[in-house]
Design a protein around this motif. Structure first.
Motif, PDB file in Angstrom:
ATOM      1  N   ALA A 141     -84.374  36.425  17.108  1.00 47.22           N
ATOM      2  CA  ALA A 141     -85.256  36.799  15.995  1.00 47.22           C
ATOM      3  C   ALA A 141     -86.353  35.769  15.778  1.00 47.22           C
ATOM      4  CB  ALA A 141     -84.448  36.971  14.715  1.00 47.22           C
ATOM      5  N   ASN A 142     -86.066  34.504  16.078  1.00 46.37           N
ATOM      6  CA  ASN A 142     -87.029  33.431  15.858  1.00 46.37           C
ATOM      7  C   ASN A 142     -87.828  33.064  17.100  1.00 46.37           C
ATOM      8  OD1 ASN A 142     -86.582  32.756  13.028  1.00 46.37           O
ATOM      9  ND2 ASN A 142     -84.550  32.098  13.667  1.00 46.37           N
ATOM     10  N   GLY A 143     -87.663  33.854  18.155  1.00 47.34           N
ATOM     11  CA  GLY A 143     -88.482  33.650  19.347  1.00 47.34           C
ATOM     12  C   GLY A 143     -88.076  32.474  20.193  1.00 47.34           C
ATOM     13  N   SER A 144     -86.843  32.012  20.092  1.00 51.48           N
ATOM     14  CA  SER A 144     -86.393  30.872  20.879  1.00 51.48           C
ATOM     15  C   SER A 144     -86.315  31.231  22.358  1.00 51.48           C
ATOM     16  CB  SER A 144     -85.016  30.403  20.381  1.00 51.48           C
ATOM     17  OG  SER A 144     -84.471  29.432  21.261  1.00 51.48           O
ATOM     18  N   ASN A 145     -86.622  30.267  23.199  1.00 49.18           N
ATOM     19  CA  ASN A 145     -86.521  30.458  24.644  1.00 49.18           C
ATOM     20  C   ASN A 145     -85.122  30.154  25.178  1.00 49.18           C
ATOM     21  OD1 ASN A 145     -89.246  31.173  24.995  1.00 49.18           O
ATOM     22  ND2 ASN A 145     -89.853  29.009  24.942  1.00 49.18           N
ATOM     23  N   ALA A 146     -84.253  29.672  24.313  1.00 48.99           N
ATOM     24  CA  ALA A 146     -82.911  29.258  24.737  1.00 48.99           C
ATOM     25  C   ALA A 146     -81.934  30.435  24.768  1.00 48.99           C
ATOM     26  CB  ALA A 146     -82.399  28.162  23.811  1.00 48.99           C
ATOM     27  N   VAL A 147     -82.406  31.580  25.248  1.00 46.70           N
ATOM     28  CA  VAL A 147     -81.568  32.771  25.365  1.00 46.70           C
ATOM     29  C   VAL A 147     -81.853  33.410  26.727  1.00 46.70           C
ATOM     30  CG1 VAL A 147     -80.969  35.022  24.378  1.00 46.70           C
ATOM     31  CG2 VAL A 147     -81.681  33.159  22.865  1.00 46.70           C
ATOM     32  N   ARG A 148     -80.791  33.783  27.439  1.00 46.85           N
ATOM     33  CA  ARG A 148     -80.978  34.425  28.737  1.00 46.85           C
ATOM     34  C   ARG A 148     -81.715  35.760  28.564  1.00 46.85           C
ATOM     35  NH1 ARG A 148     -74.892  33.845  31.306  1.00 46.85           N
ATOM     36  NH2 ARG A 148     -74.857  31.541  31.459  1.00 46.85           N
ATOM     37  N   PRO A 149     -82.581  36.108  29.525  1.00 49.83           N
ATOM     38  CA  PRO A 149     -83.342  37.363  29.420  1.00 49.83           C
ATOM     39  C   PRO A 149     -82.475  38.590  29.220  1.00 49.83           C
ATOM     40  CG  PRO A 149     -84.221  35.994  31.179  1.00 49.83           C
ATOM     41  CD  PRO A 149     -82.966  35.315  30.706  1.00 49.83           C
ATOM     42  N   GLU A 150     -81.352  38.669  29.955  1.00 49.04           N
ATOM     43  CA  GLU A 150     -80.490  39.854  29.820  1.00 49.04           C
ATOM     44  C   GLU A 150     -79.825  39.899  28.436  1.00 49.04           C
ATOM     45  OE1 GLU A 150     -78.202  36.739  32.306  1.00 49.04           O
ATOM     46  OE2 GLU A 150     -80.251  37.524  32.118  1.00 49.04           O
ATOM     47  N   THR A 151     -79.496  38.712  27.901  1.00 43.84           N
ATOM     48  CA  THR A 151     -78.913  38.655  26.550  1.00 43.84           C
ATOM     49  C   THR A 151     -79.957  39.047  25.509  1.00 43.84           C
ATOM     50  OG1 THR A 151     -77.409  36.882  27.243  1.00 43.84           O
ATOM     51  CG2 THR A 151     -77.721  37.190  24.874  1.00 43.84           C
ATOM     52  N   ARG A 152     -81.172  38.551  25.687  1.00 42.24           N
ATOM     53  CA  ARG A 152     -82.265  38.892  24.767  1.00 42.24           C
ATOM     54  C   ARG A 152     -82.475  40.407  24.735  1.00 42.24           C
ATOM     55  NH1 ARG A 152     -86.286  36.162  22.572  1.00 42.24           N
ATOM     56  NH2 ARG A 152     -85.789  34.312  23.812  1.00 42.24           N
ATOM     57  N   GLN A 153     -82.498  41.029  25.907  1.00 40.13           N
ATOM     58  CA  GLN A 153     -82.692  42.480  25.968  1.00 40.13           C
ATOM     59  C   GLN A 153     -81.585  43.222  25.229  1.00 40.13           C
ATOM     60  OE1 GLN A 153     -83.109  43.589  30.079  1.00 40.13           O
ATOM     61  NE2 GLN A 153     -85.003  42.436  30.364  1.00 40.13           N
ATOM     62  N   ARG A 154     -80.345  42.741  25.381  1.00 40.19           N
ATOM     63  CA  ARG A 154     -79.215  43.389  24.720  1.00 40.19           C
ATOM     64  C   ARG A 154     -79.325  43.260  23.197  1.00 40.19           C
ATOM     65  NH1 ARG A 154     -75.542  40.907  27.389  1.00 40.19           N
ATOM     66  NH2 ARG A 154     -74.373  39.746  25.793  1.00 40.19           N
ATOM     67  N   VAL A 155     -79.722  42.072  22.750  1.00 36.41           N
ATOM     68  CA  VAL A 155     -79.870  41.846  21.309  1.00 36.41           C
ATOM     69  C   VAL A 155     -81.021  42.686  20.752  1.00 36.41           C
ATOM     70  CG1 VAL A 155     -80.464  40.142  19.545  1.00 36.41           C
ATOM     71  CG2 VAL A 155     -78.856  39.538  21.361  1.00 36.41           C
ATOM     72  N   GLU A 156     -82.155  42.716  21.461  1.00 33.84           N
ATOM     73  CA  GLU A 156     -83.305  43.497  20.993  1.00 33.84           C
ATOM     74  C   GLU A 156     -82.980  44.983  20.946  1.00 33.84           C
ATOM     75  OE1 GLU A 156     -86.350  42.264  23.695  1.00 33.84           O
ATOM     76  OE2 GLU A 156     -86.945  40.533  22.455  1.00 33.84           O
ATOM     77  N   ALA A 157     -82.186  45.458  21.916  1.00 34.21           N
ATOM     78  CA  ALA A 157     -81.774  46.868  21.913  1.00 34.21           C
ATOM     79  C   ALA A 157     -80.888  47.158  20.704  1.00 34.21           C
ATOM     80  CB  ALA A 157     -81.039  47.196  23.214  1.00 34.21           C
ATOM     81  N   ALA A 158     -80.001  46.213  20.368  1.00 29.65           N
ATOM     82  CA  ALA A 158     -79.131  46.384  19.197  1.00 29.65           C
ATOM     83  C   ALA A 158     -79.952  46.368  17.907  1.00 29.65           C
ATOM     84  CB  ALA A 158     -78.071  45.279  19.168  1.00 29.65           C
ATOM     85  N   MET A 159     -80.958  45.478  17.851  1.00 30.54           N
ATOM     86  CA  MET A 159     -81.841  45.425  16.679  1.00 30.54           C
ATOM     87  C   MET A 159     -82.541  46.768  16.468  1.00 30.54           C
ATOM     88  SD  MET A 159     -83.704  41.722  17.026  1.00 30.54           S
ATOM     89  CE  MET A 159     -82.907  40.179  16.571  1.00 30.54           C
ATOM     90  N   GLU A 160     -83.068  47.322  17.560  1.00 26.05           N
ATOM     91  CA  GLU A 160     -83.796  48.586  17.458  1.00 26.05           C
ATOM     92  C   GLU A 160     -82.858  49.725  17.057  1.00 26.05           C
ATOM     93  OE1 GLU A 160     -86.755  51.427  20.148  1.00 26.05           O
ATOM     94  OE2 GLU A 160     -86.046  49.503  20.935  1.00 26.05           O
ATOM     95  N   LYS A 161     -81.668  49.757  17.641  1.00 23.92           N
ATOM     96  CA  LYS A 161     -80.709  50.820  17.334  1.00 23.92           C
ATOM     97  C   LYS A 161     -80.304  50.801  15.860  1.00 23.92           C
ATOM     98  CE  LYS A 161     -76.093  52.489  18.545  1.00 23.92           C
ATOM     99  NZ  LYS A 161     -74.908  52.284  19.423  1.00 23.92           N
ATOM    100  N   LEU A 162     -80.081  49.594  15.334  1.00 20.41           N
ATOM    101  CA  LEU A 162     -79.594  49.465  13.953  1.00 20.41           C
ATOM    102  C   LEU A 162     -80.716  49.364  12.919  1.00 20.41           C
ATOM    103  CD1 LEU A 162     -76.667  46.925  14.565  1.00 20.41           C
ATOM    104  CD2 LEU A 162     -76.516  49.405  14.330  1.00 20.41           C
ATOM    105  N   GLY A 163     -81.982  49.245  13.408  1.00 15.29           N
ATOM    106  CA  GLY A 163     -83.103  49.103  12.474  1.00 15.29           C
ATOM    107  C   GLY A 163     -83.113  47.766  11.779  1.00 15.29           C
ATOM    108  N   TYR A 164     -82.702  46.726  12.504  1.00 16.55           N
ATOM    109  CA  TYR A 164     -82.618  45.386  11.907  1.00 16.55           C
ATOM    110  C   TYR A 164     -84.004  44.793  11.705  1.00 16.55           C
ATOM    111  CZ  TYR A 164     -81.831  40.344  11.566  1.00 16.55           C
ATOM    112  OH  TYR A 164     -81.832  39.034  11.163  1.00 16.55           O
TER     113      TYR A 164
END
Length: 337
Positions: A27-50
């Protein structure tokens, strides 16, 4: 209809199979997250409307990444283009904007406008100051909230930026006189406008500097109808061979008024406007004009406020000038030959 509860960071973490700390990093734009993990989190955000908590983000980073913009109104061509320049550049830099209009009456002051904006989650404020305002010379921005003014003339307390309103007029007069016209008639904007007053002064000073006659002015209201009435009147003045209108709407109205009274443009009377606002609106546009780079003013104003928000110093007492440019079409005739 019952409102759906907003998804929390914990909800997103559970959906994505990660920790809340990982969601926070994404959420804060950190680079310390693996790309595949970031994609999974962003997909969850979009699904839940976070929606990220920007107040918490500001506490962590020291900024909301949101700029306040204050205008007198959002309908005039120049203001709309400046706002577009600010908004576009803000988006390109991952900033948002919060827009407010000035209050009317005795509360129409810079202090009031900034106090209102201080209630919003903004890092700094750009004020598009198109009209005269009582506390311009006395206003001092809060230490915690930087301010940039888009206005005529420098401020001792805030960085300022604008086009060269005065120089626009001197350039127009010099251009028309170089075409053989003995003087230039002026349809000015309303006296409440800082830009109109500067353009009026530049027109008068340019004529006086070369010893040319300074005709009476026609006061318009930026609208085409006021230019039309001036054109009708000037059509009966045999000394009038050149008209400088303070914006393109009044210039176009003046052309219509001249032609309604039997005059030809540019054969009998040359006409020039300011702002180049009629492109795409008037077919086969033939109006010579001074193009104001409003989008660039907005873009540069954003850059100035962003620099301050990020800890840089921007000089005060000196106005940043974005010069206009002459766009020659077919409404000015050379009568010097």
């Amino acid at each position: 209809m019952e409102r759906t509860p907003q998804a929390s960071m914990q909800d997103v973490a559970k959906e994505a199979g990660v920790s809340p700390q990982t969601v926070s990093r994404v959420a804060n734009g950190s680079n310390a997250v693996r790309p595949e993990t970031r994609q999974r989190v962003e997909a969850a955000m979009e699904k839940l409307g976070y929606r990220p908590n920007y107040a918490a983000r500001a506490l962590k980073h020291g900024r909301f990444k949101d700029i306040g913009v204050v205008l007198f109104n959002m309908t005039t061509y120049g203001n709309a283009r400046i706002l577009n320049g600010i908004a576009t550049t803000a988006a390109d830099n991952d900033y948002s904007i919060t827009v407010q209009t000035m209050k009317h009456g005795p509360e129409r002051t810079l202090n009031t406008a900034i106090e209102r904006m201080k209630q919003q989650p903004v890092d700094g404020v750009i004020v598009v100051l198109e009209e005269m305002i009582a506390d311009f010379n006395t206003f001092v921005p809060p230490k915690e909230l930087p301010v940039v003014l888009v206005t005529e003339g420098p401020s001792d307390n805030c960085p300022t930026i604008d086009t060269d309103q005065y120089g626009c007029s001197t350039a127009v007069v010099d251009f028309l006189l170089s075409k053989g016209h003995r003087t230039v008639y002026h349809i000015c904007g309303p006296s409440s406008s800082r830009a109109a007053e500067s353009r009026l002064k530049g027109w008068r000073d340019a004529l006086e500097q070369v010893g040319a006659r300074v005709p009476s002015t026609y006061v318009g209201d930026w609208e085409a109808d006021s230019g039309y009435q001036a054109g009708l009147a000037l059509a009966h003045d045999p000394e009038c061979t050149a008209i400088y209108a303070a914006n393109d709407q009044m210039a176009y109205g003046a052309i219509c008024g001249l032609e309604a009274a039997g005059k030809r443009v540019p054969e009998d009377v040359s006409v020039i406007g300011v702002d180049d606002s009629l492109v795409g609106m008037v077919p086969r546009l033939n109006l010579t004009t001074m193009r104001m780079r409003f989008d660039r003013i907005g873009s540069e104003a954003f850059a100035m406020i962003r620099r301050q928000c990020e800890g840089e110093k921007v000089p005060v007492g000196v106005k940043t000038v974005i010069p206009p440019e002459l766009v020659e079409r077919g409404s000015v005739r050379d009568i010097s030959a």
